[in-house]
Enzyme design. Structure first.
Site, mmCIF file in Angstrom:
data_model
loop_
_atom_site.group_PDB
_atom_site.id
_atom_site.type_symbol
_atom_site.label_atom_id
_atom_site.label_comp_id
_atom_site.label_asym_id
_atom_site.label_seq_id
_atom_site.Cartn_x
_atom_site.Cartn_y
_atom_site.Cartn_z
ATOM 1 N N VAL A 15 0.415 -0.899 0.052
ATOM 2 C CA VAL A 15 -0.007 0.008 0.009
ATOM 3 C C VAL A 15 1.157 0.961 -0.038
ATOM 4 O O VAL A 15 1.835 1.477 0.052
ATOM 5 C CB VAL A 15 -1.349 -0.264 1.143
ATOM 6 C CG1 VAL A 15 -1.790 -1.276 1.311
ATOM 7 C CG2 VAL A 15 -0.497 -0.466 2.488
ATOM 8 N N CYS A 16 -0.128 2.701 -0.570
ATOM 9 C CA CYS A 16 1.043 3.655 -0.743
ATOM 10 C C CYS A 16 -0.768 4.495 -0.761
ATOM 11 O O CYS A 16 -1.415 4.309 -0.143
ATOM 12 C CB CYS A 16 1.783 3.974 -1.819
ATOM 13 S SG CYS A 16 1.209 3.767 -3.561
ATOM 14 N N ASP A 17 0.400 5.682 -0.807
ATOM 15 C CA ASP A 17 -0.720 7.631 -0.327
ATOM 16 C C ASP A 17 -2.467 7.126 -2.117
ATOM 17 O O ASP A 17 -2.886 6.754 -1.269
ATOM 18 C CB ASP A 17 0.072 8.419 -1.356
ATOM 19 C CG ASP A 17 -1.313 9.227 -0.781
ATOM 20 O OD1 ASP A 17 -2.148 9.847 -0.059
ATOM 21 O OD2 ASP A 17 -0.811 10.252 -1.512
ATOM 22 N N ILE A 49 -4.096 3.209 0.553
ATOM 23 C CA ILE A 49 -3.955 3.185 1.927
ATOM 24 C C ILE A 49 -5.197 3.216 2.554
ATOM 25 O O ILE A 49 -5.275 1.941 3.357
ATOM 26 C CB ILE A 49 -2.748 4.125 2.893
ATOM 27 C CG1 ILE A 49 -2.459 3.417 4.102
ATOM 28 C CG2 ILE A 49 -3.704 5.051 2.709
ATOM 29 C CD1 ILE A 49 -1.016 3.969 4.510
#
Length: 464
Positions: A374-376, A407
């Site tokens: 996950v990331c922004d 996220i």
């Protein structure tokens, strides 16, 4: 802890703004190409096709953002409600209502979600469709009127104030000072929120009038990051030196800027190189009248060149080169004058602690079947990290699903979450699943250890 919580909240707010824009980036780029090609100063001036430019920026793009914002809150009914509210601010103002859409979309979703909750289990059998449709229609009517009379004019006034402030910086030659805000915010993973939440709307308005805008370039220039990574590849130590060349290629050509953030977090003085490089790039862009026709997402050099209007390539390349050169010189000076680090693993140890590597280890009651990177926004660094790690698992013969997500959209079926250490607080707010914190989505030692444990666990199961 308080600072960590506050950072997570700010990141979450920025991430929500990003989540409204990112799914619609293709539409923004389509509008940018139509603008670049068919306006009177475009590559292929065409008055007939040029008529598409105004309606798209006035109606299509804000409505898409508003509907997406409503959907994020209350899915399909939220999308409809967000669209109804957004048309109110569009008609109630005489500028493209991107900010208004970012307000009305989520607001519409919140309102209809609240109403649906209150009506739940109170609707007589057989009247569900009537009540649902009329509740949305009636409340949507009032929301549209409110948006038209109040929100639209208010957002327009606020927009004028912000625009006047930034235009005063342009007029006085102080536009490069924006880098003092832009660059530190990037390493806190607020880059998308600032770029797409602030500069995109301003850039779209500017482009509709002038055919290009420097606002699309003030936070997305790939030059400063390239300069920092180049300095680490030549003068860094340990893992930072080894990983910098690969990160440099993916950052500059692929446009995934998050790859250089860990290098700055590891050595906070690098923020000086980022700010100076950003200021140099903006100064040259402004000096040479450079601008893009749409927001470059991802911010790669290819996107920059593709969205550069006719006659603007010299300014674009000069600004990128200036940002690269200045950030490289300062970063190199910092690296060459600092004392040798105690260990070569400082790059790995500078930012995070591993919270849940043992979740993949031997003897855990919960097997790992699905890993979420996950990331922004869920489309850049996490996508790259998930693809790379999935290929490593496949090569090792380990049948584990690996996918990437924003996220806020971590799925309940995820058994293990992999995310950047700077996003730890935000990830904790969303999910209590075990997490592996990393500082680099490609060459992180924690990913290596995770792979080793997954392979070992799989081998033991096969042996049994």
């Amino acid at each position: 802890m308080a600072n960590k919580t506050m950072r997570a909240r700010v990141q979450a707010f920025g991430g929500f703004l990003t989540a409204m824009v990112i799914p619609n980036i293709g539409a923004f780029i389509a509008w940018g190409f139509i603008t670049a090609l068919f306006i009177p100063t475009g590559w292929m001036p065409n008055a007939h096709f040029g008529q598409l430019v105004g309606p798209m920026i006035t109606y299509l793009l804000p409505l898409m953002i508003g509907s997406t914002g409503g959907y994020l809150i209350a899915e399909k009914r939220g999308a409809v409600m967000g669209g109804i509210g957004t048309i109110g601010v569009i008609v109630g103002a005489d500028i493209p209502m991107f900010i208004g859409a970012m307000v009305m979309g989520p607001l519409g979703g919140v309102i209809i979600k609240y109403i649906d909750t209150k009506l739940d289990k109170r609707i007589p059998a057989g009247f569900e469709m009537v009540v649902n449709n009329f509740s949305l229609g009636i409340v949507g009517m009032f929301l549209c009127l409110f948006a038209y009379e109040v929100i639209g004019p208010a957002v327009q006034q606020a927009n004028h104030l912000v625009r006047a402030g930034i235009e005063s910086l342009v007029a006085t030659g102080y536009l490069p000072l924006l880098s003092i805000i832009n660059e530190p915010a990037k390493v806190l993973f607020l880059n998308n929120a600032i770029d797409q939440g602030v500069y995109y709307p301003l850039g779209m308005q500017d482009t509709a009038v002038n055919g290009r805008s420097v606002f699309f370039m003030v936070a997305s220039n790939p030059g400063p990051g390239l300069g920092i990574l180049l300095a680490f590849s030549l003068f860094g130590q340990g893992m930072s030196k080894k990983s910098a060349p690969g990160a440099m290629i993916i950052h500059f050509l692929g446009g995934i800027h998050e790859l250089y953030f860990p290098y700055v977090l590891m050595k906070p003085l690098m923020i000086i190189a980022m700010i100076a490089g950003g200021m140099a790039g903006i100064y040259v862009f402004d000096l040479m009248g450079a601008g893009l026709v749409a927001g470059p997402s991802p911010g790669s050099i290819f996107a920059y060149l593709a969205l550069t209007p006719r006659g603007g390539f010299a300014g674009t390349l000069a600004g990128v080169a200036a940002g690269t050169l200045v950030s490289f010189l300062i970063a190199a000076l910092i690296l060459k004058t600092e004392k040798k680090q105690a260990t070569e693993d400082s790059f790995d140890d500078s930012q995070r602690q591993v919270k849940a590597l043992k979740a993949a280890g031997k003897g855990q009651p919960q097997p790992i079947r699905h890993i979420a990177f996950v990331c922004d926004a869920g489309m850049g660094s996490s996508a790259m990290g998930a693809t790379t790690f999935r290929k490593r698992l496949e090569k090792a013969g380990v049948p584990i699903s690996v996918k990437h997500y924003a996220i806020e959209n971590i799925p309940p079926e995820a058994d293990l979450i992999v995310t950047h250490s700077s996003l730890e607080g935000r990830a904790d707010r969303v999910s209590d699943k075990p997490k592996v914190l990393i500082s680099n989505y490609l060459g992180d030692s924690n990913l290596d250890r995770l792979l080793e444990q997954l392979v070992a666990t799989h081998s033991e199961k096969e042996a049994v």
